[in-house]
Design a protein around this motif. Structure first.
Motif, short mmCIF file in Angstrom:
data_model
loop_
_atom_site.label_atom_id
_atom_site.label_comp_id
_atom_site.label_asym_id
_atom_site.label_seq_id
_atom_site.Cartn_x
_atom_site.Cartn_y
_atom_site.Cartn_z
N GLU A 194 0.84 -1.20 0.00
CA GLU A 194 0.00 0.00 0.00
C GLU A 194 0.87 1.25 0.00
N MET A 195 1.95 1.23 0.80
CA MET A 195 2.84 2.39 0.87
C MET A 195 3.51 2.66 -0.48
N ASN A 196 4.00 1.60 -1.11
CA ASN A 196 4.73 1.77 -2.38
C ASN A 196 3.82 2.26 -3.51
N GLU A 197 2.52 1.90 -3.44
CA GLU A 197 1.62 2.23 -4.54
C GLU A 197 0.58 3.30 -4.15
N ARG A 198 0.79 3.95 -3.00
CA ARG A 198 -0.13 4.99 -2.47
C ARG A 198 -1.58 4.48 -2.51
N GLN A 199 -1.74 3.33 -1.87
CA GLN A 199 -3.06 2.70 -1.79
C GLN A 199 -3.43 2.44 -0.34
N LYS B 113 -7.86 0.18 -2.68
CA LYS B 113 -8.18 1.37 -3.46
C LYS B 113 -7.02 2.34 -3.42
N GLY B 114 -6.95 3.18 -4.44
CA GLY B 114 -6.03 4.30 -4.38
C GLY B 114 -6.47 5.25 -3.28
N LEU B 115 -5.50 5.86 -2.58
CA LEU B 115 -5.83 6.74 -1.46
C LEU B 115 -6.75 7.87 -1.90
N ASP B 116 -6.41 8.54 -2.99
CA ASP B 116 -7.22 9.68 -3.43
C ASP B 116 -8.63 9.23 -3.85
N ALA C 294 -12.09 10.58 -2.06
CA ALA C 294 -13.14 11.22 -2.86
C ALA C 294 -14.48 10.52 -2.67
N GLU C 295 -14.46 9.20 -2.64
CA GLU C 295 -15.71 8.45 -2.49
C GLU C 295 -16.30 8.62 -1.09
N LEU C 296 -15.42 8.62 -0.08
CA LEU C 296 -15.92 8.80 1.29
C LEU C 296 -16.47 10.21 1.50
N VAL C 297 -15.80 11.21 0.95
CA VAL C 297 -16.30 12.58 1.05
C VAL C 297 -17.69 12.68 0.43
N GLN C 298 -17.90 12.02 -0.70
CA GLN C 298 -19.21 12.04 -1.35
C GLN C 298 -20.26 11.32 -0.50
N GLU C 299 -19.88 10.19 0.08
CA GLU C 299 -20.81 9.46 0.96
C GLU C 299 -21.25 10.32 2.14
N ILE C 300 -20.29 11.01 2.75
CA ILE C 300 -20.60 11.86 3.90
C ILE C 300 -21.47 13.03 3.46
N LYS C 301 -21.13 13.64 2.35
CA LYS C 301 -21.90 14.78 1.84
C LYS C 301 -23.36 14.41 1.59
N GLU C 302 -23.58 13.21 1.06
CA GLU C 302 -24.94 12.76 0.74
C GLU C 302 -25.66 12.18 1.95
N ARG D 120 -25.39 9.28 3.37
CA ARG D 120 -25.91 7.96 3.04
C ARG D 120 -26.08 7.13 4.30
N GLY D 121 -26.92 6.12 4.20
CA GLY D 121 -27.11 5.20 5.31
C GLY D 121 -25.92 4.26 5.44
N ASN D 122 -26.18 3.07 5.95
CA ASN D 122 -25.07 2.16 6.21
C ASN D 122 -24.63 1.35 5.01
N GLU D 123 -25.07 1.74 3.80
CA GLU D 123 -24.51 1.07 2.63
C GLU D 123 -23.07 1.55 2.46
N SER D 124 -22.24 0.71 1.98
CA SER D 124 -20.81 1.01 1.91
C SER D 124 -20.43 1.63 0.58
N ILE D 125 -19.42 2.50 0.57
CA ILE D 125 -18.92 3.04 -0.69
C ILE D 125 -18.20 1.96 -1.48
N THR D 126 -17.96 0.81 -0.82
CA THR D 126 -17.25 -0.28 -1.49
C THR D 126 -18.20 -1.36 -1.96
N ASN D 127 -19.50 -1.14 -1.86
CA ASN D 127 -20.47 -2.15 -2.31
C ASN D 127 -20.36 -2.33 -3.82
#
Length: 650
Positions: free
Chosen positions: A607-612, A626-629, A633-641, A643-650
């Motif tokens: 993860e460190m070598n590939e910024r993941q 996932k890539g860190l960025d 970005a996906e978590l920021v969008q989840e928080i902004k919306e 969302r309930g307990n569905e995961s951004i990784t679903n």
């Protein structure tokens, strides 16, 4: 002689005098008759087997009706008493009412002591007696006859009850070998009782007075099918895990302290984050809906509460007054009088209406010690309060908008089951419990009812539960495991405008009094967060979770990269921490799961070598790399919306 029976759908049927509600059910269908537990006769709950001797309005009550459940549970209390008599000859009984979920019976066992093991024996005996399908038989009796009967039995408890009863209104009920003084009603026979669970045995002072003898109280619950009992017991087990008091302590949400006082919660940092998120949601929603925010003091002079009518009628629920320079001040128990003064601070015209003001106001109510319960019943509460001042012409649209706000919130928090409880006045109590304005009561109740009908919102009507100044809606919601909560209120007030001499210039340049809507869609922080703890089982969605992400480095070699992730997430306004303990990764994952953090980011050399980041979702395990960025970005969008307990990784 024939009598007319009017059914809830308005249809009228004729029967011979003396017909019972059960007979009426059988005439409709045998299947219905097998489900009827009791009957509502002209607004009063009766035995389904009791004869009808005049024209009546009749509603057949089945298990789905609250009054039927109450009748069922009270009948089960009598069945338990019959079983107790077989095990403890000479036992004397006090009262055995139905309660919100089940029943209890208070009894004098003499020198005997009942244990949890005895409850198992009692359950078995109750099952045997229930299978006999003995009918519950009602027998009217004169007071003299009843006194003689219980004097012969040496039953001081029933004699005490009789001392407060009027002749002509006394009945006995019998089933099998048991007879009790009881006003009823009861189910047709014991055979309806298919499943019983005796929950606990405890002590209870006679009449609730510690100076009196301590009786034995047995609590129980029963159902017409074993499956329903199994489901109820499973729900209780799940509810224990979700108890907001237990979770509140484990997750560092709030605490109580005797030096601060009973019913006065202290919000810990994690709880305060939840409060701030809820306030942000409310402020955004209310700003979009045209509300203006205000702030009011925590105390006010006695004169204002005399004007509002809260004194003297509400005094028992208010803290005692403080006196300064001969003037009494009270801690604020409600925000509305303060808001009325804000409306009146500047002249208003019809162009200023609707005038909507909101605040998260802090109120203080002196709940009795025995009624305090975690966050659900407290003495200090922070209320999502607002008041809308409008004309009658604007009322329907404003009231509808408030209800739509409720429904929006239900969607955000995953509340699928809800009902609006329309609380109406009792005409017989005008001038006592309710403002003596019969025409205004009818008009406003009709207005509220019509809004609910037009909006196609599920609701029920309840008599004699309105506010003293107008009808109201109490919002009943159900959590994820089916527990019912009273969340919030939406009230109509046609009285305070006159009391506070509020007015606005109408289009004809005359003066009109505004109609007032009191509303609190999110209730109080205390009750709502208590509900959310149980609803989510402490597993808050990411936008609401006190800690949103935990970074789990596999070893100290990767701490620099972990700190890079930390700073990246912090810049995105994500609540994040690093688990920098010298522990194995398996333990770090288990501990973070127990802390109910929505996201875990496991980081090692790859993860460190590939910024993941290797993402794990609370309760769902490995969610991939996932890539860190990309993750941020996906978590920021989840928080902004939100969302309930569905995961951004679903």
């Amino acid at each position: 002689m024939m009598i007319k029976v009017t059914l809830p759908d308005g249809s009228v049927r004729e029967y011979e005098q003396g017909v019972s509600a059960l007979d009426v059910a059988k005439s409709i269908s045998e299947g219905l008759a097998r489900k009827v537990l009791a009957a509502n006769v002209d607004g009063e709950v009766w035995d389904a087997s009791r004869p009808l001797n005049k024209d009546v309005s009749l509603k057949l009550l089945t298990w789905d009706d609250t009054d039927a459940k109450s009748t069922f549970w009270h009948s089960t209390a009598h069945l338990m008493a019959e079983a107790v008599e077989t095990m403890y000859p000479g036992v004397k009984f006090w009262v055995g009412p139905a309660v919100e979920k089940g029943f209890y019976y208070d009894m004098d066992l003499g020198d005997n002591v009942m244990t949890d093991e005895d409850l198992v024996k009692l359950e078995k005996k109750m099952g045997e007696l229930a299978k006999q399908a003995n009918p519950y038989l009602r027998k009217p009796i004169s007071k003299d006859e009843a006194v003689q009967l219980f004097t012969e039995k040496g039953d001081e408890y029933k004699l005490d009850l009789l001392s407060n009863l009027q002749d002509g209104n006394i009945t006995l009920y019998s089933q099998g070998g048991f007879t009790d003084l009881c006003r009823g009603p009861h189910i047709p026979n014991t055979g309806f009782i298919k499943a019983v669970k005796l929950m606990s045995v405890a002590g209870a002072y006679w009449k609730g007075d510690e100076k009196n003898k301590q009786l034995t109280r047995v609590y129980g619950v029963s159902f017409p099918a074993q499956k329903e009992l199994d489901e109820y017991l499973a729900m209780l087990e799940e509810a224990k895990k979700r108890d907001h008091r237990k979770l509140g302590k484990e997750l560092g949400i709030y605490t109580m302290n005797d030096d601060v006082g009973q019913g006065l919660p202290l919000w810990l940092p994690n709880g305060t984050i939840i409060i701030e998120e809820l306030e942000t949601l409310a402020k955004e929603t209310e700003k979009a809906a045209g509300y203006k925010r205000v702030v009011t003091p925590h105390i006010a002079k006695e004169s204002m509460y005399l004007t509002s009518g809260h004194l003297p009628y509400y005094a028992d629920s208010m803290f005692p007054p403080m006196e300064l320079d001969g003037t009494k001040y009270y801690l604020k128990a409600m925000n509305c009088p303060h808001h009325h003064k804000i409306f009146d601070a500047e002249p208003k015209s019809y162009k200023d209406l609707p005038f909507r003001i909101a605040e998260y106001g802090t109120c203080y109510r002196y709940e009795q010690s025995g009624e305090l319960f975690g966050l659900m019943r407290v003495r200090c509460l922070h209320m999502n309060d607002a008041h809308i001042y409008c004309s009658k012409e604007q009322f329907a649209e404003e009231f509808r908008a408030v209800n739509e706000m409720y429904i929006k919130y239900f969607g955000i928090f995953g509340v699928d089951k809800y009902v609006m409880r329309l609380s109406l006045h009792d005409p017989a109590k005008l001038g006592q419990k309710y403002v003596n304005e019969p025409e205004l009561w009818k008009e406003t109740e009709d207005m509220v009812r019509q809004v609910l009908i037009d909006s196609n919102i599920p609701y029920i009507e309840v008599q004699d539960e309105a506010a003293f100044y107008g009808p109201k809606i109490d919002v009943q919601i159900w959590s994820a495991i089916g527990r019912e909560f009273t969340l919030a209120t939406n009230q109509v007030d046609f009285n305070s405008g006159n009391k506070f001499k509020l007015s606005y210039n109408n289009k004809e340049n005359g003066q009109d009094v505004p109609l007032i809507i009191h509303r609190a869609p999110l209730g109080t922080h205390e009750r709502f967060i208590g509900f959310l703890l149980e609803h989510y089982a402490g597993k808050f969605p990411a936008w609401l979770a006190p800690l949103q992400v935990k970074i789990l480095p596999i070893s100290d070699k990767f701490m620099d990269y972990a700190n890079t992730i930390l700073e990246t997430l912090k810049k995105a306004d994500i609540r994040v921490e690093i688990d920098d303990r010298n522990e194995k990764i398996g333990k770090k994952i288990r501990d973070t799961e127990m802390a109910k953090v929505p996201y875990m980011l496991v980081v090692g050399e790859k993860e460190m070598n590939e910024r993941q980041v290797a993402v794990r979702r609370q309760g769902k395990g490995d969610a991939g790399v996932k890539g860190l960025d990309e993750f941020v970005a996906e978590l920021v969008q989840e928080i902004k919306e939100r969302r309930g307990n569905e995961s951004i990784t679903n």
